[in-house]
Design an enzyme around this catalytic site. Sequence first.
Site, PDB file in Angstrom:
ATOM      1  NE  ARG B  16      -1.312   2.898   2.588  1.00  0.00           N
ATOM      2  CZ  ARG B  16      -0.776   4.310   2.761  1.00  0.00           C
ATOM      3  NH1 ARG B  16      -0.974   4.894   1.888  1.00  0.00           N
ATOM      4  NH2 ARG B  16      -0.402   4.598   3.771  1.00  0.00           N
ATOM      5  CG  HIS B 207       5.128   4.760   8.698  1.00  0.00           C
ATOM      6  ND1 HIS B 207       4.367   3.868   8.199  1.00  0.00           N
ATOM      7  CD2 HIS B 207       5.802   5.586   7.808  1.00  0.00           C
ATOM      8  CE1 HIS B 207       4.514   4.195   6.680  1.00  0.00           C
ATOM      9  NE2 HIS B 207       5.540   5.015   6.440  1.00  0.00           N
ATOM     10  CG  HIS B 209       9.399   7.871   5.330  1.00  0.00           C
ATOM     11  ND1 HIS B 209       8.929   8.575   4.469  1.00  0.00           N
ATOM     12  CD2 HIS B 209       8.472   7.042   5.684  1.00  0.00           C
ATOM     13  CE1 HIS B 209       7.830   8.132   4.087  1.00  0.00           C
ATOM     14  NE2 HIS B 209       7.518   7.095   4.724  1.00  0.00           N
ATOM     15  CB  CYS B 240      10.998  10.600  -0.528  1.00  0.00           C
ATOM     16  SG  CYS B 240      10.493  11.899   0.673  1.00  0.00           S
ATOM     17  CG  ASN B 249       7.939   3.709   3.463  1.00  0.00           C
ATOM     18  OD1 ASN B 249       7.234   4.158   4.386  1.00  0.00           O
ATOM     19  ND2 ASN B 249       7.120   3.544   2.118  1.00  0.00           N
TER      20      ASN B 249
END
Lengths: 305, 305
Positions: B16, B207, B209, B240, B249
């Site tokens: 996703r 989460h 990056h 990004c 990510n």
Amino acid sequence: MRELPGVVSIREVGPRDGLQNEEPIPTEAKVRLLDALSRTGVRRIEAVSFVHPKAIPQMADADEVWQRATKVDGVRYSALVPNTRGAQRALAAGFTEIEVVVSASDTHNRRNVNRSTAESLDDIAELIDMLHGAGAQAEVIIATSFGCPYEGDIDPTRVAAIVERVVADGADRVAFGDTTGMGTPRRVRDLLTAVRDRNADIPVLLHFHNTRGTALANLLTALEFGVTEFDASVGGLGGCPYAPGASGNLATEEAVHMLHDMGIDTGIDLDALIDAAKLAEDLTARRLPSGVLRAGPRTALTPLP
Amino acid sequence: MRELPGVVSIREVGPRDGLQNEEPIPTEAKVRLLDALSRTGVRRIEAVSFVHPKAIPQMADADEVWQRATKVDGVRYSALVPNTRGAQRALAAGFTEIEVVVSASDTHNRRNVNRSTAESLDDIAELIDMLHGAGAQAEVIIATSFGCPYEGDIDPTRVAAIVERVVADGADRVAFGDTTGMGTPRRVRDLLTAVRDRNADIPVLLHFHNTRGTALANLLTALEFGVTEFDASVGGLGGCPYAPGASGNLATEEAVHMLHDMGIDTGIDLDALIDAAKLAEDLTARRLPSGVLRAGPRTALTPLP
């Protein structure tokens, strides 16, 4: 998070360790990069190595690069040497901080210099004496400290025993090299614990590669152990020859960016450092792996339309 | 190093969050990736989002992807929705774990959905009721939790207040998104401290990056705070957009590689995960930023000649 050091000393290794693992660039370009780095506020630079030009053509012009570079007050410059001949050249060029290398892995050491780790340590004992006799300091870099690409894990007590040996032989400092990026927070913890258990009373410097993304996590772990000296390479200069395309050295600006945000002083002007990283990218004509070079620091905001 | 958790739960978000930020790939390719990931031992996968196809063409075939994917026992699948319409589609498709997003930065939230953070929180309160009424769980993802590309630093107490609000509104879990990679160990510490100070009793997921190289250092910091749930994206899928070429990510295999070496269990087969990362690279025809994908795990030795 434990209480962390307030000041960290970064040694910039792009001009030597970085460029030695890139395609050769002209002498003029090396001097430009060295001069740009000398103006960033960094206090230590590994400038060149004095090695055989057939073995490492990237450093064939080391004498000329060093002669033409502008030496900035307050910056400590060091050179790496493989043997007595290199040490003589480094001393003749005026260096007073000199690095020698041994690999903790016997296999890796034999592949590099066709001698066992023990044999190299004997050579290094003589080199230390020679350097001290000439008024220079000797640092011993222990390669493959966090793992060997041929042997796998290296027992931390083996590395600690090497430290003990070079301390006995008079080394002024010791560096642990994560030669192929096998370091993780666990390996850093295990190694530093083993070294501490031996009560080795010597300044320690850590040299991480970001091959598997762990460089800053390793640095953070080392900070928690009170380590305050780290190598880093501007832009992440210095590929990883055995794994084409993989990133090699920890990028200096990634280290400085994180440290400054944590309130840890390095004396380095991050903007000037990022400019030097851009220059390194121009001079090598290669896309360097540094995220902070790509995206800018976290404080660089996106303007609203 | 403090005592760290023995088990970490990774949510794989490549299908996703990853694919949503890549060039669109065919339905068949998405199903292949999802199926490969379902067989890695990972226990949670963010499978699709139900968004307007004009806004996000990469997810236009979400219903079909989900229908054709093989659901593996023991894997929890989730879907992201932007609004009531999306939530209806997700429920109709059979999802029982559903994510909604709000940005801690008012400016960022307005740029995304043309509403203030407070207005979005009102919408989310209604969405949570609707999801609970249908027997589903609701996770609130708080974007820009570690900094906003427009506003800069976000006060951690503002983020903590949002947590308090969504807890009051019945959210089942909360995720903190480092939307543009502004997180550092310091920001992680500050945010988790602020949330803990509010005594918000709710499962927390982070989460990260890797835009500026800090993702694994951030993860390590969060582990020291006892956090055990993390998002990651296979291969580092998900660029990004605002900084072309920058990595986005955190790569799942980089996280798993480090965690396993630290003796922390994830239930994931690292080799199968690296195979899935190779597949992701093939399917997107883009060189993905994962170091572990490039170089292999630290245990992959180089054969001697």
